[in-house]
Structures are given as structure tokens and as C-alpha cells.
Design an enzyme around this catalytic site. Structure first.
Site, PDB file in Angstrom:
ATOM      1  N   ASP A 132       0.840  -1.197   0.000  1.00  0.00           N
ATOM      2  CA  ASP A 132       0.000   0.000   0.000  1.00  0.00           C
ATOM      3  C   ASP A 132       0.872   1.244   0.000  1.00  0.00           C
ATOM      4  O   ASP A 132       2.013   1.209   0.481  1.00  0.00           O
ATOM      5  CB  ASP A 132      -0.857   0.046   1.270  1.00  0.00           C
ATOM      6  CG  ASP A 132      -2.034  -0.927   1.231  1.00  0.00           C
ATOM      7  OD1 ASP A 132      -2.344  -1.458   0.155  1.00  0.00           O
ATOM      8  OD2 ASP A 132      -2.629  -1.139   2.306  1.00  0.00           O
ATOM      9  N   ARG A 182      -1.207  -0.662  -8.625  1.00  0.00           N
ATOM     10  CA  ARG A 182      -2.609  -0.386  -8.276  1.00  0.00           C
ATOM     11  C   ARG A 182      -2.741   1.142  -8.272  1.00  0.00           C
ATOM     12  O   ARG A 182      -1.999   1.819  -7.562  1.00  0.00           O
ATOM     13  CB  ARG A 182      -2.965  -0.928  -6.894  1.00  0.00           C
ATOM     14  CG  ARG A 182      -4.347  -0.444  -6.421  1.00  0.00           C
ATOM     15  CD  ARG A 182      -4.485  -0.464  -4.903  1.00  0.00           C
ATOM     16  NE  ARG A 182      -4.474  -1.801  -4.357  1.00  0.00           N
ATOM     17  CZ  ARG A 182      -4.090  -2.068  -3.107  1.00  0.00           C
ATOM     18  NH1 ARG A 182      -3.662  -1.105  -2.310  1.00  0.00           N
ATOM     19  NH2 ARG A 182      -4.112  -3.288  -2.664  1.00  0.00           N
TER      20      ARG A 182
HETATM   21  P1  FDA Z   1     -14.444   8.942  -4.732  1.00  0.00           P
HETATM   22  O1  FDA Z   1     -13.910   9.263  -3.391  1.00  0.00           O
HETATM   23  O2  FDA Z   1     -14.695  10.057  -5.677  1.00  0.00           O
HETATM   24  O3  FDA Z   1     -15.744   8.081  -4.554  1.00  0.00           O
HETATM   25  C1  FDA Z   1     -16.598   7.712  -5.615  1.00  0.00           C
HETATM   26  C2  FDA Z   1     -17.875   7.139  -5.022  1.00  0.00           C
HETATM   27  O4  FDA Z   1     -17.552   5.931  -4.311  1.00  0.00           O
HETATM   28  C3  FDA Z   1     -18.524   8.022  -3.963  1.00  0.00           C
HETATM   29  O5  FDA Z   1     -19.393   8.961  -4.543  1.00  0.00           O
HETATM   30  C4  FDA Z   1     -19.233   7.013  -3.107  1.00  0.00           C
HETATM   31  O6  FDA Z   1     -20.427   6.618  -3.706  1.00  0.00           O
HETATM   32  C5  FDA Z   1     -18.288   5.831  -3.111  1.00  0.00           C
HETATM   33  N1  FDA Z   1     -17.331   5.879  -1.990  1.00  0.00           N
HETATM   34  C6  FDA Z   1     -16.028   6.171  -2.052  1.00  0.00           C
HETATM   35  N2  FDA Z   1     -15.458   6.093  -0.826  1.00  0.00           N
HETATM   36  C7  FDA Z   1     -16.457   5.750   0.004  1.00  0.00           C
HETATM   37  C8  FDA Z   1     -16.524   5.521   1.404  1.00  0.00           C
HETATM   38  N3  FDA Z   1     -15.458   5.611   2.187  1.00  0.00           N
HETATM   39  N4  FDA Z   1     -17.715   5.173   1.944  1.00  0.00           N
HETATM   40  C9  FDA Z   1     -18.824   5.051   1.177  1.00  0.00           C
HETATM   41  N5  FDA Z   1     -18.823   5.259  -0.160  1.00  0.00           N
HETATM   42  C10 FDA Z   1     -17.658   5.616  -0.734  1.00  0.00           C
HETATM   43  N6  FDA Z   1      -5.337   5.062  -0.801  1.00  0.00           N
HETATM   44  C11 FDA Z   1      -4.048   5.294  -0.535  1.00  0.00           C
HETATM   45  O7  FDA Z   1      -3.660   6.438  -0.302  1.00  0.00           O
HETATM   46  N7  FDA Z   1      -3.139   4.244  -0.518  1.00  0.00           N
HETATM   47  C12 FDA Z   1      -3.515   2.970  -0.797  1.00  0.00           C
HETATM   48  O8  FDA Z   1      -2.668   2.061  -0.774  1.00  0.00           O
HETATM   49  C13 FDA Z   1      -4.891   2.720  -1.088  1.00  0.00           C
HETATM   50  N8  FDA Z   1      -5.319   1.469  -1.375  1.00  0.00           N
HETATM   51  C14 FDA Z   1      -6.625   1.280  -1.810  1.00  0.00           C
HETATM   52  C15 FDA Z   1      -7.044   0.024  -2.250  1.00  0.00           C
HETATM   53  C16 FDA Z   1      -8.316  -0.135  -2.767  1.00  0.00           C
HETATM   54  C17 FDA Z   1      -8.737  -1.478  -3.259  1.00  0.00           C
HETATM   55  C18 FDA Z   1      -9.196   0.985  -2.865  1.00  0.00           C
HETATM   56  C19 FDA Z   1     -10.552   0.861  -3.474  1.00  0.00           C
HETATM   57  C20 FDA Z   1      -8.785   2.214  -2.405  1.00  0.00           C
HETATM   58  C21 FDA Z   1      -7.533   2.378  -1.845  1.00  0.00           C
HETATM   59  N9  FDA Z   1      -7.121   3.612  -1.376  1.00  0.00           N
HETATM   60  C22 FDA Z   1      -5.793   3.808  -1.080  1.00  0.00           C
HETATM   61  C23 FDA Z   1      -8.116   4.690  -1.122  1.00  0.00           C
HETATM   62  C24 FDA Z   1      -8.218   5.656  -2.298  1.00  0.00           C
HETATM   63  O9  FDA Z   1      -7.066   6.444  -2.364  1.00  0.00           O
HETATM   64  C25 FDA Z   1      -9.447   6.574  -2.155  1.00  0.00           C
HETATM   65  O10 FDA Z   1      -9.316   7.337  -0.984  1.00  0.00           O
HETATM   66  C26 FDA Z   1     -10.766   5.837  -2.115  1.00  0.00           C
HETATM   67  O11 FDA Z   1     -10.787   4.757  -2.994  1.00  0.00           O
HETATM   68  C27 FDA Z   1     -11.910   6.798  -2.506  1.00  0.00           C
HETATM   69  O12 FDA Z   1     -11.744   7.240  -3.823  1.00  0.00           O
HETATM   70  P2  FDA Z   1     -12.621   6.727  -5.073  1.00  0.00           P
HETATM   71  O13 FDA Z   1     -11.698   6.486  -6.192  1.00  0.00           O
HETATM   72  O14 FDA Z   1     -13.446   5.574  -4.682  1.00  0.00           O
HETATM   73  O15 FDA Z   1     -13.489   7.956  -5.512  1.00  0.00           O
END
Ligand code: FDA
Length: 304
Positions: A132, A182
Site C-alpha cells: 500500500d 494499483r
Molecule cells: P471517490 O472518493 O470520488 O468516490 C466515488 C464514489 O464511491 C462516492 O461517490 C461514493 O459513492 C463511493 N465511496 C467512495 N469512498 C467511500 C466511502 N469511504 N464510503 C462510502 N462510499 C464511498 N489510498 C491510498 O492512499 N493508498 C492505498 O494504498 C490505497 N489502497 C486502496 C485500495 C483499494 C482497493 C481501494 C478501493 C482504495 C484504496 N485507497 C488507497 C483509497 C483511495 O485512495 C481513495 O481514498 C478511495 O478509494 C476513494 O476514492 P474513489 O476512487 O473511490 O473515488
């Protein structure tokens, strides 16, 4: 970035609040939306169910910012042990580890040997280890250790954050060395000189980095719940002639389950990031920060 998000990310690093949350039964109950449970047995049980539905899994044994070398070694043992037990049960799971959990704040060499222990034991049972990405003060050392280990063992990959302005150069380097990436937006509070603050800029940069990964990445993983982004990734993969098995989507346990199922139904590979363990505070607070509605979910539990 909203003030709300900044405040929660700041609080996620406060030890005093961590103690309060960890001993509060209602907070413990609320965290079960995002966390499989306190124990390895609970995590493997959820893994089994997810596998039966068709999802691959990556297990995250929760913990970060470790200051005791013994605790860091114990974390590495837990990771390797969980992988070995999962493999014996033929579960489809890898692991996601954090260098600050493996002791990098104490000593880089300690974190290196802990990581190597996990990666070598994972290699023997054909399992993958993803490192990560944490706050930007650890970006350099994280990429350095992943690249060093990748020279001898192929079953290790990195994470790149699209909030960081440096990320296109990092992806170019990882692509050249055939290291799987990733791609995420980034979950940490970062200063403006090195990171985009506007969510739209972070998303636009994510799209640009997606192109670099689809064009010349090695088994890229797109970790997002942003439905528009998943559509963009699918379109771009089509244009570049990638097969559905050439890349995967990754999502967090308990978040956007409809989208997880939709992608799986459309025969894309989907991996669920599944955390377990007692040290859930930092992870839980970052999930609250990502979406204000989650705080109301927590408060609802509190009122009951
Ligand atoms: P965005 O935040 O724009 O969300 C899009 C939509 O997804 C929202 O409108 C909502 O519907 C839903 N959603 C997103 N987050 C939600 C929540 N917490 N609760 C409820 N609904 C939610 N970061 C990092 O800094 N280092 C890392 O190693 C990782 N590793 C990682 C692995 C995996 C498998 C995932 C999915 C994410 C990470 N992250 C991470 C976290 C990443 O950086 C980010 O903060 C989150 O994925 C939220 O961003 P989205 O891309 O989902 O978009």
C-alpha cells in the site's frame, strides 16, 4: 479538499481519539461495515464467502505507524501465516501491507527484511503481495523497497496515488521495470506544492495515469468506486485492445457493493480489499473522511 475531509484526516492521526474509539462498543459495531472482524479466522471466513461469489480478495491485517520492532515482526508473521492458511484452504487471496506496519519508521532494513519474509513465503505458494502507499513522506522509500525486491521476486506490486503530482514519472519507471501498479486517488492529507487539492484535478490526473497503465503497464489494478472512472477505464481498455483478464478492478470491502457486483456480472476481474484486526482506527477514519454520509451512518449507530 473540503474542511470536513481535512478535519477527519487530521483526527485519524490523533492517538487520544484512537483510544476512545477502540474502546467504544458502538464505534466497534459501526466499523464492522468496513472491516471483516478482529481475527484471522473471521477474515478467512469472509474471504471464503467473497470467493464463492466470484471476487478475488486482498487481505489487509490492520496496523500502521508501528514503533516497536517486535510488533513489526509479529505483523509480518501474521501476514505470512494468513497467506499460508488461506492457500492451504485454496482461497483466492493475496495481501496488502503497509511499510509503517512493518517497521519502516524504526529502521528501513527492518521493514525490508519483514517485507522480504512475506514476499518469499508468498512466492512459495504463488501468492501476490501489494505494498500500500501511505503519506508522501513514505513514497520514496516504499517505491525503493518494492523495486529492490522485484528484482529477485516477481510477486510484489506497488500503489500509485493520482493526488500526487509526481505520479506520472513514478508510473513510467514502474512500467519500465514491469512492476504491477494499483492506481488510487490517495487517502492522505498532502500539501498543495506536491498534491492536487481539487477533486476534479485528482480525477483528471487519474484518467491520464490510467492511459499510461493501459498502454504499457503490467497487470494494472484500478482501485476506485467512482463509476464514471470505471466506465472510462473499460472504454480505454477496449480501445487499446486489452482483454478483460489483462487488468482488474479493486474495491474496498463494504463500499459500492452494487458496482462491485455489476462489474463482476460483466465478467471483469474484481478484487475486494478486506481489512481485519484490532487496529482499525486509522483505516476507519479515512473511510469516514471519503464520504460525509458515513459520519451520519456512525451517528445513527450512536443514537441507538
Ligand atoms: P471517490 O472518493 O470520488 O468516490 C466515488 C464514489 O464511491 C462516492 O461517490 C461514493 O459513492 C463511493 N465511496 C467512495 N469512498 C467511500 C466511502 N469511504 N464510503 C462510502 N462510499 C464511498 N489510498 C491510498 O492512499 N493508498 C492505498 O494504498 C490505497 N489502497 C486502496 C485500495 C483499494 C482497493 C481501494 C478501493 C482504495 C484504496 N485507497 C488507497 C483509497 C483511495 O485512495 C481513495 O481514498 C478511495 O478509494 C476513494 O476514492 P474513489 O476512487 O473511490 O473515488
Amino acid at each position: 479538499m473540503s474542511l470536513f475531509r481535512q478535519t477527519l484526516l487530521f483526527l485519524s492521526q490523533r492517538k487520544e481519539l484512537e483510544e476512545f474509539f477502540k474502546h467504544n462498543p458502538l464505534a466497534k459495531q459501526a466499523r464492522s461495515r468496513f472491516v471483516a472482524g478482529d481475527t484471522r479466522a473471521e477474515a478467512l471466513e469472509v474471504t471464503r464467502k467473497l470467493n464463492e461469489e466470484g471476487f478475488a480478495v486482498t487481505l489487509d491485517y490492520l496496523g500502521e505507524e508501528v514503533t516497536d520492532p517486535e510488533q513489526a515482526r509479529a505483523a509480518a508473521e501474521e501476514y505470512a501465516g494468513a497467506l499460508e492458511e488461506a492457500a492451504a484452504e485454496e482461497l483466492n487471496t493475496g495481501v496488502s501491507v503497509k511499510l509503517s506496519h512493518l517497521g519502516v519508521r524504526i529502521d528501513e532494513q527492518l521493514a525490508f527484511s519483514n517485507l522480504m519474509n512475506i514476499v518469499e513465503r508468498a512466492a512459495r505458494i504463488d501468492r501476490f503481495v501489494r505494498v500500500d502507499m501511505e503519506g508522501s513522506d513514505l513514497t520514496e522509500v516504499t517505491l525503493k523497497l518494492v523495486r529492490r525486491i522485484r528484482q529477485s521476486t516477481p510477486n510484489i506490486g506497488a500503489v500509485i496515488q493520482s493526488c500526487l503530482r509526481r505520479s506520472d514519472a513514478d508510473i513510467a519507471c514502474l512500467n519500465r521495470e514491469k512492476i504491477s501498479v494499483r492506481l488510487v486517488k490517495g487517502a492522505y492529507l498532502e500539501p498543495e506544492n506536491i498534491a492536487f487539492q481539487d477533486e476534479e484535478d485528482v480525477t483528471l490526473y487519474y484518467m491520464r495515469l490510467t492511459e499510461a497503465l493501459i498502454h504499457s503497464g503490467t497487470r494494472p489494478a484500478f482501485a476506485t468506486h467512482d463509476e464514471k472512472l470505471t466506465e472510462f477505464i473499460i472504454d480505454l481498455a477496449d480501445i487499446f485492445g486489452l482483454q478483460k483478464s489483462d487488468f482488474e478492478f479493486q474495491m474496498l470491502y463494504g463500499i459500492s457493493q452494487d458496482l462491485q457486483k455489476k462489474l463482476l456480472g460483466d465478467r471483469y476481474r474484481v478484487r475486494i480489499y478486506l481489512p481485519y484486526g484490532e487496529d482499525w482506527y486509522g483505516y476507519f477514519m479515512r473511510r469516514l473522511a471519503e464520504r460525509p454520509a458515513n459520519l451520519w451512518f456512525l451517528l445513527r449507530h450512536w443514537k441507538k
